[in-house]
Each structure stands twice: as structure tokens, then as C-alpha cells.
Design a protein around this motif. Sequence first.
Motif, PDB file in Angstrom:
ATOM      1  N   GLU A  72       0.849  -1.198   0.000  1.00 42.90           N
ATOM      2  CA  GLU A  72       0.000   0.000   0.000  1.00 42.90           C
ATOM      3  C   GLU A  72       0.878   1.239   0.000  1.00 42.90           C
ATOM      4  OE1 GLU A  72      -0.858   0.142   4.799  1.00 42.90           O
ATOM      5  OE2 GLU A  72      -2.357  -0.700   3.452  1.00 42.90           O
ATOM      6  N   PRO A  73       0.340   2.386  -0.407  1.00 40.52           N
ATOM      7  CA  PRO A  73       1.148   3.597  -0.552  1.00 40.52           C
ATOM      8  C   PRO A  73       1.718   4.108   0.762  1.00 40.52           C
ATOM      9  CG  PRO A  73      -0.915   3.788  -1.768  1.00 40.52           C
ATOM     10  CD  PRO A  73      -1.035   2.570  -0.916  1.00 40.52           C
ATOM     11  N   TYR A  74       2.945   4.622   0.670  1.00 44.65           N
ATOM     12  CA  TYR A  74       3.585   5.267   1.814  1.00 44.65           C
ATOM     13  C   TYR A  74       4.332   6.546   1.396  1.00 44.65           C
ATOM     14  CZ  TYR A  74       7.644   2.966  -0.199  1.00 44.65           C
ATOM     15  OH  TYR A  74       8.610   2.550  -1.067  1.00 44.65           O
ATOM     16  N   VAL A  75       4.377   6.834   0.088  1.00 44.13           N
ATOM     17  CA  VAL A  75       5.073   8.013  -0.415  1.00 44.13           C
ATOM     18  C   VAL A  75       4.044   9.057  -0.826  1.00 44.13           C
ATOM     19  CG1 VAL A  75       6.602   8.933  -2.204  1.00 44.13           C
ATOM     20  CG2 VAL A  75       7.067   6.689  -1.189  1.00 44.13           C
ATOM     21  N   SER A  76       3.992  10.154  -0.095  1.00 47.01           N
ATOM     22  CA  SER A  76       3.054  11.240  -0.416  1.00 47.01           C
ATOM     23  C   SER A  76       3.772  12.451  -0.992  1.00 47.01           C
ATOM     24  CB  SER A  76       2.270  11.648   0.837  1.00 47.01           C
ATOM     25  OG  SER A  76       3.154  12.042   1.875  1.00 47.01           O
ATOM     26  N   THR A  77       5.064  12.317  -1.216  1.00 49.52           N
ATOM     27  CA  THR A  77       5.862  13.408  -1.780  1.00 49.52           C
ATOM     28  C   THR A  77       5.357  13.800  -3.157  1.00 49.52           C
ATOM     29  OG1 THR A  77       7.824  12.652  -0.589  1.00 49.52           O
ATOM     30  CG2 THR A  77       8.185  14.091  -2.485  1.00 49.52           C
ATOM     31  N   ARG A  78       5.259  15.100  -3.415  1.00 49.62           N
ATOM     32  CA  ARG A  78       4.956  15.584  -4.767  1.00 49.62           C
ATOM     33  C   ARG A  78       6.289  15.812  -5.477  1.00 49.62           C
ATOM     34  NH1 ARG A  78      -0.424  17.524  -4.743  1.00 49.62           N
ATOM     35  NH2 ARG A  78      -1.475  16.427  -3.037  1.00 49.62           N
ATOM     36  N   PHE A  79       6.497  15.105  -6.532  1.00 47.73           N
ATOM     37  CA  PHE A  79       7.747  15.243  -7.256  1.00 47.73           C
ATOM     38  C   PHE A  79       7.759  16.552  -8.045  1.00 47.73           C
ATOM     39  CE2 PHE A  79       7.260  10.685  -6.508  1.00 47.73           C
ATOM     40  CZ  PHE A  79       8.492  10.389  -5.952  1.00 47.73           C
ATOM     41  N   ARG A  80       8.943  17.007  -8.388  1.00 44.67           N
ATOM     42  CA  ARG A  80       9.077  18.300  -9.056  1.00 44.67           C
ATOM     43  C   ARG A  80       9.208  18.107 -10.576  1.00 44.67           C
ATOM     44  NH1 ARG A  80      13.880  16.985  -6.691  1.00 44.67           N
ATOM     45  NH2 ARG A  80      15.702  16.912  -8.104  1.00 44.67           N
ATOM     46  N   PRO A  81       8.916  19.145 -11.353  1.00 46.75           N
ATOM     47  CA  PRO A  81       9.083  19.051 -12.804  1.00 46.75           C
ATOM     48  C   PRO A  81      10.511  18.638 -13.151  1.00 46.75           C
ATOM     49  CG  PRO A  81       7.864  21.023 -12.242  1.00 46.75           C
ATOM     50  CD  PRO A  81       8.339  20.442 -10.944  1.00 46.75           C
TER      51      PRO A  81
END
Length: 333
Positions: free
Chosen positions: A213-222
Amino acid sequence: MPEFHVVAGETVREVLSGKRSEVLDIVREAYRTHEAGRSVNPDSYFLRFPEKPDSRIIALPAYLGDDVQLAGIKWIASFPRNTASGRPRASAVLVLNDYETGYPVACLEAANISAARTAASAALAARTLRPTGFDGTRIAVVGGGVIARNISDYLEAAGCAPESYVVHDLHKESGEALVGHLRGTHGRTASFTPDLADALEAETVVFATTALEPYVSTRFRPGQLVLNVSLRDLTPETVLAADNILDDVDHCLKANTSPHLAEQLTGSRDFVTGTLAGVLNGEVTLTGERPVIFSPFGLGVLDLAVGAYVLEQARAEGSAITVPNFFGETSRW
């Protein structure tokens, strides 16, 4: 009546170890054949166990046309608890069937085939989705198992040569083993980090874990490229904040993968930018204004394509084992 062959794991490894460039080409063409509709790739079937929720055995039936002209099925077990005793997580066999008669023609050990086609798919995506190259960049690998090792090998074969690698794994010994492989086998600058956030800063991030299940909530950058090979590490919000390239839309949006969760959250598939074959064919264009996430569900047609090549090479080298009298009846009467 066709002969029936068995190709053992040692032979599969020997064939594939020196043929990574060829496998990359095979996977690329298999994607294009599938995109053009000259294949049949039904849904995978998951055999699950109530007392082992992390374990499963998956059946992947498929048919691939063009130069392959074979049907078949991969039967692959994923038992993550194997790693605690030093055994690989996955084991598999691949049965190939003649398209004209339907008769099975071979059974191949397929954990190596599966790892190779998965790694080649990831490396092909890396090369295609970062056209500016990898000079001066870092590649982070999250997960230090067999798939991660194969992906690193195929990244090198695909010419995806970063300035350095960083590896993160909850099991430090596995992460350090991958670091040693990158240094010793490929001569790369590589280091282990216990800090996931540090790994997620890299220009290219590869997920090769057994996460359920998901554990990475980071928004990646362009500009960042994320190879979402293990499929369930990312929250749907993270997926929705990126351009999304899949291997096959219908296949990837099921079984609670991160893209499937994004579809469930929004009730729409509008977040899907296109397929890798679409990018390869010039039908899908990326603007560079958002991060790019590649999510490959893993297609049976890739196993057929790579398996057919391994069988051909093994037969030519005389290392395929012929099973006499495999078929009990060879005529109707």
C-alpha cells in the motif's frame, strides 16, 4: 508432432546475461506490436492465500503475433517472506504454445525472464522519458532486491549513465549489497542512505519494493522521472500531480495499484497521459512542465517475446533439454 523442450534457469541466465541490448530491442518491439493490436493479453489472474496476504501466485496468459507467433502463460509466485531466509522472493515458469496447433513446445524457468523483461521495460522507459540524458544526475533506487539489481544492469545497457546512484532499503544489508553491485560490476559512484527523503530528491527515482500500500506522499518536481515498477508505493495524490505514462491502461488500472487508486479517487482516467508505446511512436508528447511517472503493470506479451528469444538461443546452442515422448498420444487413431 513438435518436440518439447525444457530450458533450465542456468541456461536462461547465460543467454540473457550477455544479451541485454537485444532484450531491450525485443521489449520495445513487443510494446509496439501490442499497441498496434497484434497481440492478446487478457487480465492476469491472482491466486491469493487468506493466511498469507502478502503472497500470491499470478497467471499471465498471452499471445504475441508478428515475428513471435506464440501463445503461452507465465505462472509466477511472489512470496516476500522468502527473503528472510535468503531466497529470492519470486519463482516462475513459462509455458510456450505453438500458435498453429496449440501444442505446448517448451517450459522455461522464468524468474530470470520475468526479471529481465521488467528491468528492460524500466530502462527503456528511462531512456525514452528522459531524452536529455543522465549526465550530472543521480538515480535513486528504492528497494535492494533482485529486480533492483536487474534494473541497474539494464539501465547501464540502455546508456542511462548517471553521475551517481543512491540506494534506500529498509533492510540495510540488501541496500548495501546493491551499492556493492553498482560499484563493483559497473564502476559507478554509489552510496546507501537510510533516509527515504534523500532518495526522493534524485532526478530519477526507481521503486522496486514489495510494498502492498502507498507510503510516499511526496509531490515530485518538474523534470523528475519516477519509475513506479513496484506499483503501490505512491499515494494517489502523488500520481495525480504528475504526467502518467503506463504500459497498458486497462491492465494498470486494477488490483489497487497507485494509478488504480488515483482512478478510484477521481472517478476518471483523465490523469493518464498515454502509454510508453505511444511515446515511442511519437503519438504522445510530454511538455516537461510536470514530473513523469512510468507505471508498468507487466504484460504477458513481454514474457512471451523474451521467452521466445531465450528458447531460440538455447536450441541453437544445444542447451535446451529435449523431453522424449512428452506427448502421450501423437495421432487421433
